[in-house]
Design a protein around this motif. Structure first.
Motif, mmCIF file in Angstrom:
data_model
loop_
_atom_site.group_PDB
_atom_site.id
_atom_site.type_symbol
_atom_site.label_atom_id
_atom_site.label_comp_id
_atom_site.label_asym_id
_atom_site.label_seq_id
_atom_site.Cartn_x
_atom_site.Cartn_y
_atom_site.Cartn_z
ATOM 1 N N SER A 55 0.831 -1.207 0.000
ATOM 2 C CA SER A 55 0.000 0.000 0.000
ATOM 3 C C SER A 55 0.861 1.251 0.000
ATOM 4 O O SER A 55 0.541 2.241 -0.677
ATOM 5 N N HIS A 58 1.836 1.999 -3.496
ATOM 6 C CA HIS A 58 0.749 2.590 -4.290
ATOM 7 C C HIS A 58 0.527 4.051 -3.894
ATOM 8 O O HIS A 58 0.273 4.904 -4.756
ATOM 9 N N ALA A 194 -11.059 3.572 0.096
ATOM 10 C CA ALA A 194 -10.493 2.603 1.030
ATOM 11 C C ALA A 194 -11.279 2.637 2.334
ATOM 12 O O ALA A 194 -12.035 3.584 2.590
ATOM 13 N N TRP A 251 -6.041 -1.547 6.366
ATOM 14 C CA TRP A 251 -5.055 -1.651 5.285
ATOM 15 C C TRP A 251 -5.283 -2.874 4.411
ATOM 16 O O TRP A 251 -4.899 -2.889 3.235
ATOM 17 N N GLU A 255 -5.181 -1.766 0.468
ATOM 18 C CA GLU A 255 -4.235 -2.217 -0.567
ATOM 19 C C GLU A 255 -4.882 -2.333 -1.946
ATOM 20 O O GLU A 255 -4.396 -1.719 -2.911
ATOM 21 N N LEU A 258 -6.023 1.268 -3.221
ATOM 22 C CA LEU A 258 -4.940 2.134 -3.679
ATOM 23 C C LEU A 258 -4.318 1.601 -4.961
ATOM 24 O O LEU A 258 -3.937 2.383 -5.852
#
Length: 351
Positions: A55, A58, A194, A251, A255, A258
């Motif tokens: 992540s 990205h 996200a 997260w 991931e 992103l």
């Protein structure tokens, strides 16, 4: 219609990317898979850390930098607090009048800083020799207005001031990979779609050298797994020194979100989003703009109520109705919103 619309099956009538993004299918599936791994005891800290590092890569792409200059966290206000805590006593911090609190409150809370607020269009001209930092949102939350970041950067550089930019209302629909700033912060739960709790920030060499990592913890070392215990202070030499211990489940969804955004042509996304916004503005008799966010006066809340009654999802901020157009929207959404307002009841006039 943008080709990515197929990734958002619940997008029809959703005009609230500026409030809360919709997850793409890949993000939804990743969150569900993470919940299953957690529930079955197969989730591991190492896997979460690997996802976070992907992540970070990205995020670096989206901000036009390298992963070693990106810190990860959970909130914009935490990154702002790091900057506020590092300001010399009595330093001047220049902010935008009416900007989002996360970009203002930490400076005010210090109590010993000279915080000035000016209109957005006066920001560059207000930079002076006493200015230590210019802090502003690239796109204003309440109005959707875009800052002239190039002019602000030139004025700040001429004065020797640091620049901090919040791109939470920009990254995802507006390219943010060419900003001249020392700290660029973004919470990924809006236009990047996200889960809430995944934020990141990019730091210049000067910022890394001058800011104090007051949030240092086990994740601020070069190798977090070797930084779990004292008595030593473990600090990475790069922007990872500003990392906050990650909210793992956020997260896991961030991931793929992103990655998806980093793979888009954001110039085309901007053209799509702004094109729809301007089509809606035309239906309301408003002038065209360069923003994907449309706001207009709505002190009584009647405009927002009419949109809601029509089954649309919108928002209201600072006495204004607010809609936003993104990847999941098309011309039909423009028509639905315009028709909802065309058929709203006339306001009650009290004589």
């Amino acid at each position: 219609m943008h080709p990515a619309r197929t990734q958002y099956p619940a997008g029809r009538g959703y005009l609230a990317a500026c409030t809360l993004g919709l997850p793409a299918i890949a993000t939804r599936d990743a969150v569900r898979a993470d919940l299953e791994r957690w529930a079955t005891g197969t989730a591991t800290a190492a896997d979460y850390s690997a996802s976070l590092e992907r992540s970070r890569g990205h995020a670096a792409t989206l901000l036009g930098t390298t992963p070693d200059r990106v810190a990860t966290g959970s909130q914009v206000s935490v990154f702002t607090a790091v900057v506020a805590a590092s300001a010399p006593a009595g330093a001047e911090v220049l902010c935008v009048d009416g900007d989002f609190s996360s970009m203002v409150a930490p400076f005010l809370a210090r109590g010993e800083l000279r915080v000035r607020h000016v209109p957005l269009d006066a920001l560059a001209d207000a930079v002076g020799p006493r200015t230590w930092l210019v802090a502003y949102s690239l796109v204003q939350s309440a109005t959707g207005e875009l800052a002239d970041e190039a002019s602000v950067a030139r004025a700040a550089r001429a004065a020797g001031a640091l620049v901090m930019v919040d791109t939470t209302q920009a990254t995802g629909w507006l390219p943010t990979d060419r900003l001249d700033a020392d700290i660029v912060v973004c919470h990924a739960y809006k236009w990047l779609s996200a889960p809430r709790g995944a934020a990141f920030a990019a730091f210049s060499d000067r910022a890394i050298a001058e800011l104090s990592p007051i949030t240092a913890g086990w994740y601020s070392g070069t190798d977090p797994w070797a930084s779990c215990y004292g008595p030593e202070l473990h600090l990475s030499a790069d922007a990872r020194r500003f990392d906050v211990s990650p909210a793992w489940h956020a997260w896991a969804g961030a991931e793929p979100a992103l990655a998806f955004a980093a793979g888009l042509d954001l110039d085309l996304v901007r053209a799509h989003d702004v094109g729809l916004a301007n089509a809606f503005r035309a239906r309301l008799g408003l002038e065209a703009s360069d923003s994907a966010i449309v706001t207009w006066p709505d002190e009584t809340g009647c405009e927002l109520a009419a949109l809601t009654a029509a089954g649309l999802v919108a928002s209201g901020r600072a006495g204004r109705a607010r809609v936003a157009f993104h990847l999941w929207n098309d011309e039909d959404d423009v028509e639905l919103a315009a028709d909802a307002l065309a058929h709203r009841p006339a306001p009650l006039v009290v004589r």
